[in-house]
Design an enzyme around this catalytic site. Structure first.
Site, PDB file in Angstrom:
ATOM      1  N   ASP A 319      -0.099 -23.390 -64.681  1.00 47.23           N
ATOM      2  CA  ASP A 319       0.134 -22.718 -63.404  1.00 47.23           C
ATOM      3  C   ASP A 319      -1.162 -22.261 -62.743  1.00 47.23           C
ATOM      4  O   ASP A 319      -2.175 -22.042 -63.412  1.00 47.23           O
ATOM      5  CB  ASP A 319       1.008 -21.475 -63.604  1.00 47.23           C
ATOM      6  N   HIS A 466      -1.903 -21.678 -68.093  1.00 45.02           N
ATOM      7  CA  HIS A 466      -2.515 -21.512 -66.772  1.00 45.02           C
ATOM      8  C   HIS A 466      -3.852 -22.241 -66.706  1.00 45.02           C
ATOM      9  O   HIS A 466      -4.612 -22.262 -67.684  1.00 45.02           O
ATOM     10  CB  HIS A 466      -2.714 -20.029 -66.463  1.00 45.02           C
TER      11      HIS A 466
END
Length: 506
Positions: A319, A466
């Site tokens: 992400d 992430h």
């Protein structure tokens, strides 16, 4: 070839969007008044022949051969016949660059001949020949089939029997689900012995490289059952929809045919999970695991925590990027021959064009993670769509020529109403089954991240990591150990479209 070569042409050079829209330029106005044609459309050239625009009111942009004039009755008949198809396809695909060139051939014996052989990867051309008058109910189903086949060929080259079977099967399912005819124009019923024989024949043909063109015989134009091909095609794609909740003809049109090949093996015994779960525990001030589980149960096929089947698959997801960490991650994925999925923010995409192009070219799923990472439940459905989701999709379209089909809400926050709203737009909500907590970079180490992944393995994992939003070096450093462990356990790394059986882009 689907039908024989024509004099009437339907041509589309497409950037498709089955994400509830009419393409990036029109999407923001989809819930407002229809967009009018401000500038008159110019003539176009198709296969060396000039055509002039007609029927400006339709989303299926229509053209008549420039050397003649259509009569008013013909224009009226065309408008009536094409209006419903225009609405149906506009709701599912981008038709901004679609062009239908029309020429009448009074001498032909058949009422309509449709040919998609002119279509090729990246370019969609449907060729149709009409007799002196338009057929009534005979036109809509075969024409919808032809349009669908042409759209699919813009993404997948029609090079072997499996691809032909998948494309034709998907087209029939699209006709059945969207036109809702009382009787499907192709007979798709087949006995079990005949089905087994057809599967054996198809497997032999694929092994030897034979095309078996007679399965979709272009010599007959009465739109009756052309044989076993249609029946096997319908069966193969039916099995796919049974296997992957949330999949349908409108959102699988760009999938690689190889994903359907499992349905040519012994009959697949489906073993769907009874429910979807997050394997890691609650986090203070974030959406509870029980709430994520409830939404997955309430929105089957629209909202995913993990894959629904029992295969040893893992989808690594990242992400907040892209960023410089994305480049390091891509290097590792390339070295290890791993496909992954990236949920990116519009703000971060504005200055990372080369990273985006690389990720796309290397076969990773690129998905939507909002424009600016808001708390989504504080927004109305329209605010979420216009200001966060579609704004980011537009940037994907402008930068890469794709429109993502998957959305991950920041913080996992999304309301039931927003899930349903996005589903109507063709967007699937993707969460996770394992949260590595790498977002807590001040205290989480690469060992913490890899340990969480190792201790929570399960069939069809979707994890959360992430590639931006803070110091992500621990995430980068954890990847080799995670990859090595899962491969040692017999897992295969896939992107999300392969795990879910749904196209990740338009």
């Amino acid at each position: 070839m689907f039908w024989s070569v024509p004099l009437l042409v339907i041509c589309a050079v497409l950037l498709l969007s089955a994400c509830g829209g009419r393409g990036s330029a029109n999407q923001a106005s989809i819930d407002k008044a229809p967009v009018e044609h401000i500038n008159p459309r110019a003539n176009i050239e198709i296969a060396g022949v000039d055509y002039k625009p007609i029927l400006d009111e339709l989303d299926l942009s229509s053209y008549w051969i420039a050397t003649s004039e259509p009569t008013e009755p013909m224009l009226s008949a065309l408008s009536t016949q094409l209006a419903s198809l225009s609405d149906i396809f506009a709701k599912q695909f981008s038709l901004e660059t679609f062009a239908m060139g029309i020429r009448l051939d009074p001498l032909q014996e058949q009422a309509i001949i449709i040919d998609v052989s002119a279509s090729k990867l990246g370019q969609s051309r449907l060729i149709v020949t009409l007799a002196e008058s338009l057929p009534d109910k005979e036109l809509s189903q075969p024409l919808a089939t032809g349009i669908y086949l042409a759209l699919r060929r813009a993404h997948q080259a029609d090079t072997d029997l499996l691809e032909k079977l998948v494309s034709h099967g998907l087209a029939l399912h699209f006709v059945e689900s969207e036109l809702k005819p009382e009787v499907l124009y192709q007979d798709v019923q087949i006995s079990k012995p005949a089905l087994n024989d057809a599967i054996d024949l198809a497997k032999k043909a694929l092994k030897t490289g034979d095309d078996i063109k007679a399965w979709f015989d272009p010599a007959t134009h009465d739109f009756k059952d052309n044989g076993t091909g249609w029946k096997l095609a319908y069966y193969l794609t039916s099995q796919h929809f049974n296997r992957y909740p949330g999949s349908k003809a409108a959102n699988t049109f760009s999938l690689d045919a190889e994903l359907f090949s499992v349905n040519l093996a012994a009959p697949v015994k489906l073993s769907h999970k009874s429910a979807q779960y997050v394997r890691t525990s609650d986090v203070v001030d974030q959406v509870s695991v029980s709430e994520l589980t409830r939404q997955a149960s309430d929105f089957l096929g629209s909202y995913f925590l993990e894959g629904w089947n029992q295969e040893k698959l893992i989808a690594l997801t990242f992400d907040d990027g892209p960023s410089s960490y994305t480049t390091q991650i891509l290097d590792i994925l390339s070295q290890r021959k791993v496909k992954a999925s990236f949920f990116w923010m519009g703000l971060n995409m504005q200055t990372n064009q080369s990273i985006m192009e690389r990720a796309l070219s290397e076969g990773h799923t690129l998905a939507n993670h909002s424009w600016s990472h808001p708390h989504g439940r504080e927004l109305s459905d329209q605010q979420l769509w216009q200001d966060q989701v579609w704004k980011t999709n537009e940037l994907f379209q402008d930068s890469l020529g794709i429109t993502p089909r998957f959305y991950r809400p920041p913080y996992g926050e999304i309301s039931d109403e927003q899930i349903a709203f996005l589903d109507e737009k063709g967007m699937k909500v993707i969460l996770w089954s394992v949260d590595t907590r790498d977002w807590n970079s001040p205290i989480v180490t690469s060992k913490n991240i890899s340990d969480v992944m190792i201790n929570n393995h399960h069939p069809e994992v979707i994890n959360l990591m992430h590639d931006a939003g803070g110091d992500r070096q621990s995430t980068v450093n954890s990847l080799p150990k995670i990859i090595d462990y899962y491969r040692s356990q017999g897992y295969r790394f896939v992107n999300l479209q392969e795990m879910l059986g749904i196209s990740d882009r338009s």
